[in-house]
Write a protein that holds these residues in place. Sequence first.
Motif, mmCIF file in Angstrom:
data_model
loop_
_atom_site.group_PDB
_atom_site.id
_atom_site.type_symbol
_atom_site.label_atom_id
_atom_site.label_comp_id
_atom_site.label_asym_id
_atom_site.label_seq_id
_atom_site.Cartn_x
_atom_site.Cartn_y
_atom_site.Cartn_z
ATOM 1 N N LEU A 206 0.829 -1.204 0.000
ATOM 2 C CA LEU A 206 0.000 0.000 0.000
ATOM 3 C C LEU A 206 0.867 1.260 0.000
ATOM 4 O O LEU A 206 0.608 2.218 -0.741
ATOM 5 C CB LEU A 206 -0.918 -0.019 1.225
ATOM 6 N N CYS A 207 1.932 1.259 0.818
ATOM 7 C CA CYS A 207 2.853 2.417 0.837
ATOM 8 C C CYS A 207 3.533 2.602 -0.512
ATOM 9 O O CYS A 207 3.648 3.728 -1.024
ATOM 10 C CB CYS A 207 3.898 2.214 1.932
ATOM 11 N N GLU A 208 3.952 1.453 -1.126
ATOM 12 C CA GLU A 208 4.613 1.552 -2.437
ATOM 13 C C GLU A 208 3.669 2.093 -3.500
ATOM 14 O O GLU A 208 4.032 2.946 -4.302
ATOM 15 C CB GLU A 208 5.126 0.169 -2.830
ATOM 16 N N LYS A 209 2.413 1.564 -3.478
ATOM 17 C CA LYS A 209 1.422 2.064 -4.446
ATOM 18 C C LYS A 209 1.125 3.547 -4.218
ATOM 19 O O LYS A 209 0.942 4.324 -5.165
ATOM 20 C CB LYS A 209 0.124 1.258 -4.335
ATOM 21 N N THR A 210 1.096 3.949 -2.935
ATOM 22 C CA THR A 210 0.841 5.365 -2.634
ATOM 23 C C THR A 210 1.964 6.237 -3.180
ATOM 24 O O THR A 210 1.730 7.290 -3.792
ATOM 25 C CB THR A 210 0.699 5.549 -1.122
ATOM 26 N N LYS A 211 3.235 5.800 -2.958
ATOM 27 C CA LYS A 211 4.370 6.566 -3.496
ATOM 28 C C LYS A 211 4.316 6.643 -5.015
ATOM 29 O O LYS A 211 4.522 7.699 -5.612
ATOM 30 C CB LYS A 211 5.676 5.918 -3.048
ATOM 31 N N GLU A 212 4.015 5.478 -5.661
ATOM 32 C CA GLU A 212 3.940 5.463 -7.125
ATOM 33 C C GLU A 212 2.827 6.367 -7.631
ATOM 34 O O GLU A 212 2.979 7.078 -8.626
ATOM 35 C CB GLU A 212 3.708 4.026 -7.597
ATOM 36 N N ASN A 213 1.681 6.366 -6.903
ATOM 37 C CA ASN A 213 0.551 7.229 -7.296
ATOM 38 C C ASN A 213 0.927 8.700 -7.179
ATOM 39 O O ASN A 213 0.625 9.511 -8.048
ATOM 40 C CB ASN A 213 -0.647 6.894 -6.406
ATOM 41 N N ASN A 214 1.637 9.059 -6.057
ATOM 42 C CA ASN A 214 2.064 10.461 -5.893
ATOM 43 C C ASN A 214 3.033 10.866 -7.001
ATOM 44 O O ASN A 214 2.960 11.974 -7.543
ATOM 45 C CB ASN A 214 2.719 10.624 -4.525
ATOM 46 N N LYS A 215 3.972 9.928 -7.337
ATOM 47 C CA LYS A 215 4.924 10.227 -8.406
ATOM 48 C C LYS A 215 4.221 10.446 -9.732
ATOM 49 O O LYS A 215 4.533 11.379 -10.496
ATOM 50 C CB LYS A 215 5.926 9.083 -8.513
ATOM 51 N N GLN A 216 3.236 9.589 -10.041
ATOM 52 C CA GLN A 216 2.487 9.740 -11.296
ATOM 53 C C GLN A 216 1.673 11.025 -11.306
ATOM 54 O O GLN A 216 1.548 11.691 -12.334
ATOM 55 C CB GLN A 216 1.567 8.533 -11.485
ATOM 56 N N GLN A 217 1.108 11.414 -10.136
ATOM 57 C CA GLN A 217 0.369 12.683 -10.073
ATOM 58 C C GLN A 217 1.287 13.871 -10.331
ATOM 59 O O GLN A 217 0.927 14.813 -11.034
ATOM 60 C CB GLN A 217 -0.298 12.822 -8.704
ATOM 61 N N GLU A 218 2.536 13.834 -9.762
ATOM 62 C CA GLU A 218 3.487 14.906 -10.032
ATOM 63 C C GLU A 218 3.844 14.960 -11.515
ATOM 64 O O GLU A 218 3.938 16.046 -12.105
ATOM 65 C CB GLU A 218 4.751 14.683 -9.192
ATOM 66 N N GLU A 219 4.032 13.770 -12.135
ATOM 67 C CA GLU A 219 4.356 13.746 -13.563
ATOM 68 C C GLU A 219 3.200 14.284 -14.400
ATOM 69 O O GLU A 219 3.395 15.002 -15.379
ATOM 70 C CB GLU A 219 4.684 12.317 -13.983
ATOM 71 N N ILE A 220 1.950 13.962 -13.995
ATOM 72 C CA ILE A 220 0.776 14.482 -14.716
ATOM 73 C C ILE A 220 0.702 15.995 -14.599
ATOM 74 O O ILE A 220 0.420 16.708 -15.568
ATOM 75 C CB ILE A 220 -0.510 13.823 -14.166
ATOM 76 N N ILE A 221 0.975 16.528 -13.391
ATOM 77 C CA ILE A 221 0.947 17.987 -13.215
ATOM 78 C C ILE A 221 2.015 18.648 -14.093
ATOM 79 O O ILE A 221 1.771 19.662 -14.754
ATOM 80 C CB ILE A 221 1.164 18.328 -11.728
ATOM 81 N N HIS A 222 3.223 18.011 -14.129
ATOM 82 C CA HIS A 222 4.286 18.567 -14.969
ATOM 83 C C HIS A 222 3.897 18.543 -16.446
ATOM 84 O O HIS A 222 4.120 19.509 -17.188
ATOM 85 C CB HIS A 222 5.557 17.755 -14.735
ATOM 86 N N LEU A 223 3.300 17.411 -16.878
ATOM 87 C CA LEU A 223 2.886 17.311 -18.285
ATOM 88 C C LEU A 223 1.783 18.303 -18.617
ATOM 89 O O LEU A 223 1.754 18.880 -19.707
ATOM 90 C CB LEU A 223 2.411 15.881 -18.578
ATOM 91 N N LYS A 224 0.855 18.526 -17.675
ATOM 92 C CA LYS A 224 -0.201 19.509 -17.916
ATOM 93 C C LYS A 224 0.380 20.911 -18.054
ATOM 94 O O LYS A 224 -0.029 21.699 -18.922
ATOM 95 C CB LYS A 224 -1.217 19.466 -16.781
#
Length: 268
Positions: A206-224
């Motif tokens: 769960l912690c790993e998935k949470t970290k991966e989700n946060n990383k993907q959200q940061e990448e999405i914000i950067h791409l936007k």
Amino acid sequence: STIQKRGQELQLLIAELKDRDKELNDMVAVHQRQLLAWGDDRQKIQTLAEQCSLLNNELNKRNKIIKSLTKKLKFVESQQNDSKTTFENTQQKFKELSQKVTDVTVHCQALEEKNQSLHYSVLELSAKTGQLQAREQELLTMLKLKDETILETTDHITEFTSKFKKLGSALHAAKTEEFSLNKEKQDLKLRLKELILETNKLKDDLCEKTKENNKQQEEIIHLKRENGRLRNELALTVEKAKRMDQLLQFAKSEQARTDTELSSLRQV
């Protein structure tokens, strides 16, 4: 007089030819200036056409970049949705395992209480057995001392022997049940350890998935942000291209007027 008339007419014609020659010289000078201006305008038009071609190429490149970024954004959003679904499923499974651990803990406590109660019962039965054995010795002594009460004592002995057998059977059953409960307790402890290990593993996942989700959200914000910046640049490029088209239209209209004037001059 005829010669003088002819001379005067000739002078008038010469003066008129001089005026015509001056007008032609002026027209030739104007024509040369117009040709130079036309050459400059043509050079400007060629430069503008080259700039327009470069801008079109740049616009196509930016369109390709925007398309690739849009595809990447959609792919990242789909990954985020999958991660969110996995995260929700993991949370649900974690809740179920927590409930199972709670149920197993309660069951273990109930079994421990039951085991304690059975242990106390075994101790009580052992004490009663000792008491009955002492009582049996006392009855045997009384039999030796009192032969007259043999029948009554024999009945008592038979009764107490029956009770002793019953108590022995109850003791054996209690010990068997205690052994079974101990075995079940050990199995439940092992199952509890397995559930705790699985729970810890799910927590780590769960912690790993949470970290991966946060990383993907940061990448999405950067791409936007990158997409917005490229859209702004594209809008500026389109605006520049529109202005270049307007300048080109003005140059074409000016060229048409120049061609018209040149045609009229050629006719003259």
